[in-house]
Design an enzyme around this catalytic site. Structure first.
Site, PDB file in Angstrom:
ATOM      1  N   GLY A   1      -5.824 -84.920  19.434  1.00 50.46           N
ATOM      2  CA  GLY A   1      -6.344 -84.712  20.786  1.00 50.46           C
ATOM      3  C   GLY A   1      -5.294 -84.585  21.864  1.00 50.46           C
ATOM      4  O   GLY A   1      -5.603 -84.816  23.034  1.00 50.46           O
TER       5      GLY A   1
ATOM      6  N   TYR B   1      -4.520 -71.875   3.507  1.00 56.38           N
ATOM      7  CA  TYR B   1      -5.106 -72.447   4.729  1.00 56.38           C
ATOM      8  C   TYR B   1      -6.616 -72.268   4.727  1.00 56.38           C
ATOM      9  O   TYR B   1      -7.375 -73.209   4.996  1.00 56.38           O
ATOM     10  CB  TYR B   1      -4.490 -71.779   5.956  1.00 56.38           C
ATOM     11  CG  TYR B   1      -5.190 -72.130   7.247  1.00 56.38           C
ATOM     12  CD1 TYR B   1      -5.048 -73.388   7.826  1.00 56.38           C
ATOM     13  CD2 TYR B   1      -6.011 -71.202   7.891  1.00 56.38           C
ATOM     14  CE1 TYR B   1      -5.691 -73.722   9.006  1.00 56.38           C
ATOM     15  CE2 TYR B   1      -6.656 -71.524   9.074  1.00 56.38           C
ATOM     16  CZ  TYR B   1      -6.500 -72.786   9.624  1.00 56.38           C
ATOM     17  OH  TYR B   1      -7.154 -73.109  10.786  1.00 56.38           O
TER      18      TYR B   1
END
Length: 247
Positions: free
Chosen positions: A14, A150
């Site tokens: 975050g 990924y």
């Protein structure tokens, strides 16, 4: 607005980009928030943006002991948790033949293994009737060059999200959803220096709406999934990519 008033929320990763913007939106919507980061610079920046009332703690996603310690930190701070946005992750786009065992393991350790075991550690902390949102990727829903390993990690995340509803919705009241962003204009691209503008233009040309996403647009979807307005939304993976996958 106060769509998240009284909600106690954890946001991993975050301290920049989508995670930081989501944390900012959560605070504006009335939530009590705790965020995690890794780099000292990112942690310092998040503290400046979010203010003194938001704890910003260091938690290395590849360190499972740190993930379990994070769950304990959340319990000590909140008692119980109403919302978790598991956003921390890494991307590594390269030709398939260029991947090594180390690059493969790094992707799966951070994007899948850490999410799996952090969620496991959070189960005793999550309130009955809580919302967990996972950050997947539109690369899990379409074939894109150099996304290979990924994309596989993000497909795993999307699959776990659906399975965890079967495991935990009825018994624990935890509902799981995911977001799958496409290309989003975040500070990630600043590392390309003078090539950044040309790169963003090239990426935008391949998106039907002819621009990249904005962090606030992704954060808005997370706010919805975290709020009571989405109480009937379970097991969904919201593709937010300007039509790139659909068209």
């Amino acid at each position: 607005m106060n769509r998240l008033a009284g909600k106690r929320a954890l946001i991993t990763g975050g301290t920049s980009g989508i995670g930081l913007e989501t944390a900012r939106r959560f605070v504006a919507e009335g939530a009590d928030v705790l965020v995690t980061g890794v780099t000292p610079a990112g942690i310092d920046n998040a503290r400046q943006v979010l203010g003194d009332k938001v704890p910003v703690v260091r938690a290395d996603a590849r360190d499972l002991d740190a993930q379990r310690g994070l769950a304990e930190r959340v319990r000590e701070h909140f008692g119980e948790l109403d919302v978790a946005f598991l956003n921390a992750g890494v991307s590594d786009w390269r030709p398939f033949e260029d991947h090594t065992e180390d690059s493969f393991d790094r992707l799966f350790d951070i994007n899948v293994k850490s999410v799996f075991f952090l969620t496991q550690a959070l189960i005793p902390v999550l309130a009955h009737s809580s919302s967990v949102i996972l950050n997947a990727s539109n690369s899990a829903h379409g074939g894109y060059g150099q996304s290979n390993a990924y994309a596989a990690t993000k497909a795993a995340v999307s699959s776990l999200m659906r399975s965890w509803n079967a495991d935990l919705l009825a018994s624990h009241g935890i509902r799981f959803n995911a977001i799958s962003p496409g290309p989003v204009d975040t500070p990630l691209y600043s590392k390309y220096g003078e090539r950044r503008a040309a790169m963003l233009e090239a990426i935008s040309s391949g998106i039907p709406v002819k621009r990249m996403g904005r962090p606030g647009e992704i954060a808005e979807a997370v706010v919805y999934l975290a709020s009571d307005a989405s109480a009937f939304t379970v097991g969904q993976d919201l593709i937010l990519d300007g039509g790139q996958t659909a068209l």
